[in-house]
Scaffold this motif. Structure first.
Motif, PDB file in Angstrom:
ATOM      1  N   VAL B  60      30.091  14.981  24.010  1.00 41.67           N
ATOM      2  CA  VAL B  60      29.106  15.514  24.970  1.00 41.67           C
ATOM      3  C   VAL B  60      29.374  15.099  26.411  1.00 41.67           C
ATOM      4  CG1 VAL B  60      27.285  15.626  23.237  1.00 41.67           C
ATOM      5  CG2 VAL B  60      27.506  13.573  24.615  1.00 41.67           C
ATOM      6  N   GLY B  61      30.462  14.435  26.652  1.00 41.04           N
ATOM      7  CA  GLY B  61      30.769  14.011  28.010  1.00 41.04           C
ATOM      8  C   GLY B  61      30.047  12.717  28.358  1.00 41.04           C
ATOM      9  N   LEU B  62      30.227  12.287  29.600  1.00 44.15           N
ATOM     10  CA  LEU B  62      29.629  11.026  30.055  1.00 44.15           C
ATOM     11  C   LEU B  62      28.190  11.297  30.488  1.00 44.15           C
ATOM     12  CD1 LEU B  62      30.199   8.032  30.721  1.00 44.15           C
ATOM     13  CD2 LEU B  62      30.790   8.784  33.023  1.00 44.15           C
ATOM     14  N   ILE B  63      27.212  10.733  29.771  1.00 37.73           N
ATOM     15  CA  ILE B  63      25.809  11.017  30.067  1.00 37.73           C
ATOM     16  C   ILE B  63      25.333  10.191  31.263  1.00 37.73           C
ATOM     17  CG2 ILE B  63      23.462  10.972  29.133  1.00 37.73           C
ATOM     18  CD1 ILE B  63      24.804  11.214  26.319  1.00 37.73           C
ATOM     19  N   ASN B  64      25.648   8.911  31.248  1.00 38.49           N
ATOM     20  CA  ASN B  64      25.208   8.026  32.335  1.00 38.49           C
ATOM     21  C   ASN B  64      26.411   7.497  33.098  1.00 38.49           C
ATOM     22  OD1 ASN B  64      22.336   7.969  31.712  1.00 38.49           O
ATOM     23  ND2 ASN B  64      22.990   6.914  29.851  1.00 38.49           N
ATOM     24  N   PRO B  65      26.551   7.840  34.358  1.00 38.33           N
ATOM     25  CA  PRO B  65      27.699   7.346  35.121  1.00 38.33           C
ATOM     26  C   PRO B  65      27.648   5.828  35.280  1.00 38.33           C
ATOM     27  CG  PRO B  65      26.647   9.175  36.260  1.00 38.33           C
ATOM     28  CD  PRO B  65      25.726   8.786  35.147  1.00 38.33           C
ATOM     29  N   PRO B  66      28.801   5.189  35.239  1.00 33.88           N
ATOM     30  CA  PRO B  66      28.842   3.739  35.489  1.00 33.88           C
ATOM     31  C   PRO B  66      28.489   3.428  36.945  1.00 33.88           C
ATOM     32  CG  PRO B  66      30.866   4.519  34.459  1.00 33.88           C
ATOM     33  CD  PRO B  66      30.124   5.721  34.898  1.00 33.88           C
ATOM     34  N   PHE B  67      28.228   2.148  37.200  1.00 33.19           N
ATOM     35  CA  PHE B  67      27.963   1.678  38.564  1.00 33.19           C
ATOM     36  C   PHE B  67      29.195   0.903  39.037  1.00 33.19           C
ATOM     37  CE2 PHE B  67      23.892   2.493  36.819  1.00 33.19           C
ATOM     38  CZ  PHE B  67      23.009   2.722  37.858  1.00 33.19           C
ATOM     39  N   VAL B  68      29.643   1.231  40.230  1.00 32.12           N
ATOM     40  CA  VAL B  68      30.832   0.538  40.746  1.00 32.12           C
ATOM     41  C   VAL B  68      30.618   0.144  42.204  1.00 32.12           C
ATOM     42  CG1 VAL B  68      32.435   1.731  39.202  1.00 32.12           C
ATOM     43  CG2 VAL B  68      31.943   2.690  41.476  1.00 32.12           C
ATOM     44  N   ALA B  69      31.468  -0.747  42.674  1.00 31.07           N
ATOM     45  CA  ALA B  69      31.438  -1.134  44.090  1.00 31.07           C
ATOM     46  C   ALA B  69      32.867  -1.140  44.605  1.00 31.07           C
ATOM     47  CB  ALA B  69      30.820  -2.514  44.235  1.00 31.07           C
ATOM     48  N   ARG B  70      33.020  -0.613  45.794  1.00 34.76           N
ATOM     49  CA  ARG B  70      34.365  -0.611  46.393  1.00 34.76           C
ATOM     50  C   ARG B  70      34.606  -1.944  47.087  1.00 34.76           C
ATOM     51  NH1 ARG B  70      37.577   3.413  46.004  1.00 34.76           N
ATOM     52  NH2 ARG B  70      36.748   5.482  45.527  1.00 34.76           N
ATOM     53  N   GLU B  71      35.750  -2.509  46.805  1.00 37.65           N
ATOM     54  CA  GLU B  71      36.077  -3.788  47.439  1.00 37.65           C
ATOM     55  C   GLU B  71      36.938  -3.545  48.657  1.00 37.65           C
ATOM     56  OE1 GLU B  71      37.755  -5.607  43.977  1.00 37.65           O
ATOM     57  OE2 GLU B  71      35.956  -6.801  43.643  1.00 37.65           O
ATOM     58  N   ASP B  72      37.139  -4.614  49.422  1.00 38.67           N
ATOM     59  CA  ASP B  72      37.850  -4.486  50.700  1.00 38.67           C
ATOM     60  C   ASP B  72      39.214  -3.819  50.571  1.00 38.67           C
ATOM     61  OD1 ASP B  72      35.728  -5.668  51.811  1.00 38.67           O
ATOM     62  OD2 ASP B  72      36.616  -7.686  51.968  1.00 38.67           O
ATOM     63  N   LYS B  73      39.927  -4.212  49.523  1.00 38.98           N
ATOM     64  CA  LYS B  73      41.301  -3.705  49.429  1.00 38.98           C
ATOM     65  C   LYS B  73      41.376  -2.347  48.727  1.00 38.98           C
ATOM     66  CE  LYS B  73      43.315  -8.276  49.612  1.00 38.98           C
ATOM     67  NZ  LYS B  73      43.857  -9.382  48.853  1.00 38.98           N
ATOM     68  N   GLY B  74      40.253  -1.683  48.616  1.00 31.46           N
ATOM     69  CA  GLY B  74      40.254  -0.354  48.020  1.00 31.46           C
ATOM     70  C   GLY B  74      40.121  -0.344  46.515  1.00 31.46           C
ATOM     71  N   ARG B  75      40.179  -1.521  45.901  1.00 37.22           N
ATOM     72  CA  ARG B  75      40.006  -1.578  44.449  1.00 37.22           C
ATOM     73  C   ARG B  75      38.548  -1.317  44.134  1.00 37.22           C
ATOM     74  NH1 ARG B  75      44.109  -0.772  41.704  1.00 37.22           N
ATOM     75  NH2 ARG B  75      43.437  -2.013  39.929  1.00 37.22           N
ATOM     76  N   VAL B  76      38.305  -0.869  42.922  1.00 36.85           N
ATOM     77  CA  VAL B  76      36.931  -0.574  42.506  1.00 36.85           C
ATOM     78  C   VAL B  76      36.497  -1.614  41.482  1.00 36.85           C
ATOM     79  CG1 VAL B  76      35.479   1.089  41.272  1.00 36.85           C
ATOM     80  CG2 VAL B  76      37.101   1.880  43.007  1.00 36.85           C
ATOM     81  N   GLN B  77      35.413  -2.282  41.812  1.00 39.47           N
ATOM     82  CA  GLN B  77      34.878  -3.305  40.900  1.00 39.47           C
ATOM     83  C   GLN B  77      33.824  -2.662  39.997  1.00 39.47           C
ATOM     84  OE1 GLN B  77      31.489  -6.126  41.679  1.00 39.47           O
ATOM     85  NE2 GLN B  77      33.197  -7.385  42.392  1.00 39.47           N
ATOM     86  N   VAL B  78      33.942  -2.919  38.726  1.00 44.43           N
ATOM     87  CA  VAL B  78      32.956  -2.368  37.793  1.00 44.43           C
ATOM     88  C   VAL B  78      31.719  -3.257  37.836  1.00 44.43           C
ATOM     89  CG1 VAL B  78      32.489  -1.684  35.412  1.00 44.43           C
ATOM     90  CG2 VAL B  78      34.825  -1.577  36.302  1.00 44.43           C
ATOM     91  N   VAL B  79      30.575  -2.640  38.108  1.00 43.92           N
ATOM     92  CA  VAL B  79      29.320  -3.407  38.147  1.00 43.92           C
ATOM     93  C   VAL B  79      28.587  -3.235  36.811  1.00 43.92           C
ATOM     94  CG1 VAL B  79      27.067  -3.638  39.285  1.00 43.92           C
ATOM     95  CG2 VAL B  79      29.143  -3.256  40.651  1.00 43.92           C
ATOM     96  N   ALA B  80      28.411  -2.015  36.381  1.00 45.38           N
ATOM     97  CA  ALA B  80      27.786  -1.758  35.075  1.00 45.38           C
ATOM     98  C   ALA B  80      28.474  -0.550  34.453  1.00 45.38           C
ATOM     99  CB  ALA B  80      26.297  -1.500  35.230  1.00 45.38           C
ATOM    100  N   GLY B  81      28.756  -0.622  33.169  1.00 39.55           N
ATOM    101  CA  GLY B  81      29.413   0.500  32.503  1.00 39.55           C
ATOM    102  C   GLY B  81      30.874   0.222  32.181  1.00 39.55           C
TER     103      GLY B  81
END
Lengths: 361, 341
Positions: B60-81
């Protein structure tokens, strides 16, 4: 005085007692850090007993309490005079380590105020003999140069014909005793062990020779002596080890003025095992065959205890046959098998020891 | 200290935020190649099975999108999910819609993930340890004990917190066994007192023989005692022939091997007691007691009394058995087995 006390904590209510000021004065006021909370919620570092701190406490509880004894074993019917808790020595087998959530050396500075009530209690039961000791929750003399317990207590007990005070120690802090006027009805007793255990497990305690020199001096000054081989601990060549201590005793003290001598094999609450391993990783006191006793404490398997007591009895009685030898917290059958007689129950052992008191004082 | 007052007043951080004033989170596209896959400062997932989630997302696809934060160096930190992203990665997606919570502070991100998880699933012990350790770097210990531990279904007990905080430094096989409940928390507490090599040596036996909690505790207790007394490493002890034989014995099943292992260790730890037990059994066997009659020794022979048990149907049968007992000459020789050793 070698106390290594780095700070003094005066708990609420303790500041008003003269003893508090005396102790602080002796230590050096510059080390005092003022008042502590009466309930310190700050946990010490892992299992640290905080022996560098001295807490002066206005103790609200009972000062004189019967020794709780232990279920299923014969006890001696002792009374504990609760003058403080913890001890600057750091014996690996010490039961007080189980109370690491109440750290620091704790001295009850309101003892002197409570003595009159204790005196009233003793004086209204003249038919009974009270054998009282301060050495259950602390060493009776380790802090004596600082606190002056001997000064406070010796005259108090000398004045009472139905009580004796036993000061149990591993130290040689006897200056207070030697300078005291009153020596009647005081028993100074030393906890002894084999040289191996003394050197390896009784950290911070004077060696056996120093203890026995102190005992000799006290005996020469007219004090009755007691000795406690408690805990007896199995270790390689334990028989030879304990024999060496007996030989040293023979050189130092006159056995005729020994009021009693107790034997007690090492036993411990199960909770203590982990604490001992953590605090004393090099210890060998836990090496023996320990089983759960009738009181839930861990004890040597019975034939081991019988052998140790039997050996000690034989050697001690070869030295002098009337030492007032008794077993601490043992069962009737172990008494019978190792000493050849039994007081049967606590009352019987109390009578035996009371009779020794009557004979000596 | 952020968050302190919210816990202390019993109101959780996110619910205390004024939703009306809060800037809405924005949905952003995140390339999976940008994601930092190492378990980050908000991660509280360990020992999970991705397959159910993968099946769900595939269906059924992704129902709830994860939460992320962009870090200084462009990497994406996973917050929830974290699990959802892992599932998506294994489904070979290239990018995914995520809520961007880059504006949140570290403790706000941590709270977000904590409450998001708290309401939707149970934590295993390792995950509880992760939650507590991460919160412990932002909150005072007393606050965690009094306010956070109850939220996780734990009593407010500082020594328990200390056990959970120590989990982080443990070896992965230990953590996996704990997450899979092959190890109990009590066992873990005992293992914490041992060094890593000993822990892993013990874990092998625990998992290979599927020991229950009591057996695990006995194994640890005996092993530590023996190693301390004999000044021996656990690996060396278990490398001895007798132990290897148990492991390699093809005829015994796992419960039988567990029994053999503990008996072997017990005999080594308590040689006199075991000898006394054997002597006692031999003496009783030599008595030739009537059928239905048994004599038992007290636990560890500590109590001086032995116990005689007679099973009988009626008074006549009892009388006969008593007569037979009286006729046993050797009965009077019964006593402590070591006395006649």
């Amino acid at each position: 005085m070698d106390f290594s006390i780095s700070r003094v904590l005066v708990e609420q209510g303790a500041e008003k007692h003269a003893l508090t000021q005396e102790i602080i004065g002796k230590i050096n006021e510059s080390h005092s850090e003022g008042k502590a909370e009466s309930r310190d919620r700050q946990a010490p570092p892992v299992m640290d007993m905080d022996k560098g701190s001295l807490r002066l406490i206005d103790f609200p509880g009972e000062f004189l309490k019967p020794c709780p004894g232990t279920k299923g074993y014969i006890c001696c019917g002792y009374q504990i005079l609760h003058v403080g808790t913890n001890c600057p020595l750091d014996c690996s087998y010490c039961i007080l380590q189980a109370y690491f959530n109440q750290p620091s050396l704790r001295v009850f500075v309101n003892l002197e105020e409570k003595l009159s009530a204790i005196g009233g209690f003793l004086d209204c039961q003249t038919e009974k003999i009270f054998r009282i000791g301060t050495g259950e929750f602390t060493d009776s003399l380790a802090l004596d140069p600082l606190v002056g317990w001997s000064d406070m207590l010796l005259s108090f007990f000398a004045a009472r014909k139905n009580a004796v005070l036993e000061l149990k120690t591993k130290t040689d802090h006897i200056a207070g005793l030697l300078s005291a006027k009153n020596r009647d009805r005081i028993i100074v007793s030393w906890s002894l062990n084999s040289p191996h255990i003394s050197a390896r497990e009784e950290h911070g305690a004077p060696g056996l020779r120093k203890r026995l020199v102190a005992a000799k001096q006290c005996q020469e000054e007219g004090y009755a002596l007691g000795f406690h081989f408690d805990p007896l601990i199995q270790h390689p060549d334990w028989k030879e080890g304990y024999m060496r201590t007996l030989e040293l005793m023979d050189q130092m003290v006159d056995p005729k003025r020994i009021i009693w001598l107790s034997l007690g094999c090492f036993r411990y609450m199960p909770i203590l095992k982990r604490i001992i391993r953590k605090r004393h990783p090099d210890t060998s006191v836990l090496d023996g065959e320990f089983i759960a006793g009738l009181d839930g404490k861990m004890r040597y398997f019975k034939p081991i205890r019988v052998e140790m007591y039997g050996f000690m009895k034989e050697k001690l009685e070869q030295w002098y046959p009337d030492l007032g030898l008794y077993l601490c917290m043992e069962s009737d059958d172990v008494w019978q098998k190792s000493l050849g007689w039994s007081p049967t129950e606590t009352a019987g052992l109390s009578d035996f020891l009371d009779e020794r008191v009557s004979r000596f004082f | 200290m952020e968050g302190r007052s919210q816990y202390s007043s019993g109101v959780a951080f996110l619910s205390s935020m004024d939703d009306q004033k809060r800037k809405p989170y924005g949905l952003i596209w995140v390339e999976l190649s940008e994601v930092d896959w190492t378990p980050g400062p908000c991660c509280m997932s360990f020992g999970f099975d991705l397959n159910p989630l993968k099946r769900s997302i595939a269906k059924v696809g992704l129902i709830n999108p994860p939460f992320v934060a962009r870090e200084d160096k462009g990497r994406v930190q996973v917050v929830a999910g974290y699990r959802r992203l892992m599932a998506i990665k294994s489904l070979c997606w290239n990018k995914v819609h995520c809520w961007d919570v880059s504006d949140l502070s570290p403790i706000e991100r941590l709270h977000l993930n904590f409450y998001d998880n708290l309401t939707t699933r149970d934590f295993n012990h390792v995950e509880i340890g992760m939650v507590l350790r991460r919160l412990a770097s932002h909150l005072p210990k007393e606050e965690i004990v009094e306010n956070v531990m109850p939220l996780l279904g734990l009593g407010s007990h500082e020594p328990t917190l200390d056990v959970y905080l120590a989990l982080d430094g443990l070896e992965n096989p230990i953590k996996s066994a704990l997450a899979a409940q092959s190890l109990s928390l009590r066992t873990l507490k005992a293992l914490l007192d041992t060094d890593p090599d000993t822990r892993l040596a013990l874990l092998q036996w625990i998992t290979n023989l599927n020991l229950n909690m009591n057996q695990q505790l006995q194994l640890i207790d005996y092993t530590i005692d023996i190693c301390e007394k004999e000044k021996k490493r656990a690996e060396a002890l278990f490398g001895e022939e007798a132990f290897l034989f148990i492991l390699e014995d093809q005829r015994a099943n796992r419960p039988q091997k567990a029994k053999q292992l503990l008996e072997l260790l017990r005999a080594r730890r308590y040689p006199l007691l075991i000898r006394a037990e054997k002597l006692f059994l031999r003496k009783v066997a030599c008595l030739r007691l009537p059928k239905g009659v048994s004599i038992k020794h007290p636990p560890y022979f500590e109590d001086p009394h032995y116990r005689l048990e007679i099973a009988f149907r009626n008074g006549r049968a009892l009388t006969e058995k008593l007569k037979a007992l009286f006729g046993l000459e050797d009965l009077q020789k019964m006593g402590d087995p070591w006395s006649e050793d």
